[in-house]
Design a protein around this motif. Structure first.
Motif, PDB file in Angstrom:
ATOM      1  N   LYS A  95       0.840  -1.196   0.000  1.00  0.00           N
ATOM      2  CA  LYS A  95       0.000   0.000   0.000  1.00  0.00           C
ATOM      3  C   LYS A  95       0.877   1.249   0.000  1.00  0.00           C
ATOM      4  O   LYS A  95       1.996   1.241   0.515  1.00  0.00           O
ATOM      5  N   TYR A 114      -9.894   7.728  -3.246  1.00  0.00           N
ATOM      6  CA  TYR A 114      -9.764   7.228  -1.876  1.00  0.00           C
ATOM      7  C   TYR A 114      -9.175   8.306  -0.984  1.00  0.00           C
ATOM      8  O   TYR A 114      -7.976   8.317  -0.678  1.00  0.00           O
ATOM      9  N   ASP A 119      -5.222   7.152  -0.182  1.00  0.00           N
ATOM     10  CA  ASP A 119      -4.707   5.856  -0.620  1.00  0.00           C
ATOM     11  C   ASP A 119      -4.347   6.006  -2.090  1.00  0.00           C
ATOM     12  O   ASP A 119      -5.219   6.129  -2.947  1.00  0.00           O
ATOM     13  N   THR A 127      -2.226   3.796  -3.755  1.00  0.00           N
ATOM     14  CA  THR A 127      -1.511   2.552  -4.025  1.00  0.00           C
ATOM     15  C   THR A 127      -1.318   2.311  -5.519  1.00  0.00           C
ATOM     16  O   THR A 127      -0.324   1.707  -5.932  1.00  0.00           O
ATOM     17  N   LYS A 155      -1.358   3.987   7.600  1.00  0.00           N
ATOM     18  CA  LYS A 155      -1.860   5.324   7.929  1.00  0.00           C
ATOM     19  C   LYS A 155      -1.103   5.955   9.094  1.00  0.00           C
ATOM     20  O   LYS A 155      -0.729   7.126   9.037  1.00  0.00           O
ATOM     21  N   ASP A 208      -3.488  -1.606  10.927  1.00  0.00           N
ATOM     22  CA  ASP A 208      -4.141  -2.212   9.763  1.00  0.00           C
ATOM     23  C   ASP A 208      -5.390  -1.442   9.323  1.00  0.00           C
ATOM     24  O   ASP A 208      -6.205  -1.955   8.568  1.00  0.00           O
ATOM     25  N   SER A 209      -5.543  -0.212   9.797  1.00  0.00           N
ATOM     26  CA  SER A 209      -6.722   0.567   9.440  1.00  0.00           C
ATOM     27  C   SER A 209      -6.665   0.997   7.980  1.00  0.00           C
ATOM     28  O   SER A 209      -5.588   1.231   7.425  1.00  0.00           O
ATOM     29  N   GLU A 210      -7.816   1.084   7.345  1.00  0.00           N
ATOM     30  CA  GLU A 210      -7.927   1.453   5.946  1.00  0.00           C
ATOM     31  C   GLU A 210      -8.299   2.930   5.819  1.00  0.00           C
ATOM     32  O   GLU A 210      -8.846   3.530   6.746  1.00  0.00           O
ATOM     33  N   LYS A 212     -10.669   5.603   4.975  1.00  0.00           N
ATOM     34  CA  LYS A 212     -12.128   5.624   4.901  1.00  0.00           C
ATOM     35  C   LYS A 212     -12.554   6.744   3.956  1.00  0.00           C
ATOM     36  O   LYS A 212     -12.298   7.915   4.224  1.00  0.00           O
TER      37      LYS A 212
END
Length: 404
Positions: free
Chosen positions: A7, A108, A120, A122, A158, A243-245, A247
């Motif tokens: 990522k 994102y 994000d 990536t 993050k 491991d948070s994405e 949002k």
């Protein structure tokens, strides 16, 4: 970044947001003094003595003024202090304008606060050079188009991206990937770790924990005994575990665009074509990456007087072909450009649709040719994704070699 499929997360933080936004607005309105260059603060009602410092300039900081103190005590520290009332409607507009720039690069986008966002990106993670180039482009666009500066932290998670954005300021880009934690993070005082409050620091110090590295290598069971679940969280953060994405608002992406402010004004058509080729390659690659095609193509030119002009064309058939988009972009540019020096060029692809847009026929030569071009485009995309942005370069962009 050890793997190309890791990522890639940006944390973007506006430098002294309220002060910068007020300063940029005043300059745009014709004022000659930049609040960022003098001793100034953003604060409430100074006459009532209830106002507090919400943001401060570097000069104010050097006078000992800190965020959160009363304007009354700030004035004692600096007699010629300039105090400006906050304008929250302005700040929201500035924040929105910044996020609109972000949406040119990725859908994102997570608004973490009015002056902070996670992105994000990536899909750009082909090489460290490509990632840094993207960060510079975003940072420089915000500075040139909106008039304020940001710090960008880059990482594969993050948490570390946010920590990186807090390194040296202003107007900087910093990396903090997992393999850089020991070198860049562990040496910092433990109080600088995200979510470690001022009241927690003395308790950690009593356990002989003074740096983030001390915390990372501490017995996690003892931390849980003293701090309950917060002890485990602090230990994870000190070790870069998150491991948070990102949002984001799951809205339908309406378009893809890219623009660049030129370091020197362009005055020739051929030089403009080279810049347009680079912009088209980026936008077309992103289009294919999200498995979309576009019907509408637009070109924007900003001249040395900061005047923008745009022209667009709607195609009969949707496309994701780099060459087809480039051909249209060149035609639009030729129709639009009047020969004046060019400060900025931009390309936008809108009116998107799914990429399964054509049913090929063996009797349709143009369709077969188009499909061959799509195969070439996707092959180039794959090579760049695996080996980096510079692994495949169009010959027109190569610098001419000097032969003796």
């Amino acid at each position: 970044m050890n793997k190309f499929n890791d990522k890639l997360i940006f944390h973007i933080d506006v430098n002294s947001a309220f002060l910068s936004w007020s300063a940029a607005d005043r300059l745009m309105r014709g004022e000659n003094i930049d609040l960022r260059d003098i001793a100034s603060v953003i604060g409430g009602d100074e006459q009532s003595r209830r106002g507090v410092v919400l943001a401060k300039s570097m000069s104010a900081k050097k006078n000992g003024i800190v965020t959160g103190e009363s304007l009354f005590t700030a004035r004692k520290k600096c007699g010629d202090l300039v105090v400006v009332s906050p304008d929250f409607s302005l700040y929201e507009r500035c924040s929105r304008s910044m996020r609109e720039i972000f949406s040119d690069y990725t859908p994102y986008v997570e608004k973490f606060s009015i002056d902070e966002c996670f992105l994000d990106v990536t899909s750009y993670n082909t090489s460290i050079e490509a990632a840094l180039s993207l960060a510079r482009d975003i940072k420089d666009r915000i500075k040139s188009e909106l008039g304020f500066t940001v710090n960008i932290g880059m990482s594969d998670v993050k948490l570390l991206a946010k920590m990186a954005s807090d390194f040296e300021k202003p107007d900087k880009i910093h990396t903090l990937f997992k393999n850089e934690i020991k070198k860049k993070l562990w040496k910092l005082p433990v109080g600088e770790l995200f979510m470690v409050g001022k009241k927690t620091v003395p308790r950690l110090n009593n356990l002989n924990i003074f740096t983030i590295g001390d915390l990372a290598q501490y017995d996690v069971s003892i931390l849980k005994y003293h701090f309950k679940s917060s002890g485990l969280t602090m230990w994870k953060y000190a070790n870069g575990i998150d491991d948070s994405e990102v949002k984001y608002n799951k809205y339908e992406l309406k378009g893809i665009s890219n623009s660049t402010t030129l370091s020197e004004n362009i005055k020739s058509r051929n030089e403009a074509y080279k810049v347009l080729l680079t912009l088209v390659e980026h936008t077309a690659t992103r289009l294919r990456d999200i498995k979309k095609c576009c019907y509408c193509i637009s070109v924007t030119i900003r001249n040395q007087e900061f005047n923008d002009s745009s022209r667009s064309r709607t195609l009969n058939n949707a496309t994701d072909s780099t060459q087809e988009i480039l051909d249209t972009v060149k035609k639009l540019f030729d129709e639009l450009w009047k020969g004046e020096p060019i400060r900025l060029l931009g390309v936008s692809l809108t009116n998107l649709c799914e990429d399964n847009f054509k049913q090929l026929s063996i009797f349709d030569i143009s369709s077969v040719r188009d499909e061959r071009q799509r195969v070439i485009d996707k092959t180039i995309d794959s090579l760049r994704s695996k080996y980096g942005e510079t692994s495949v370069i169009k010959s027109v962009l190569l610098k001419k070699k000097q032969y003796k």
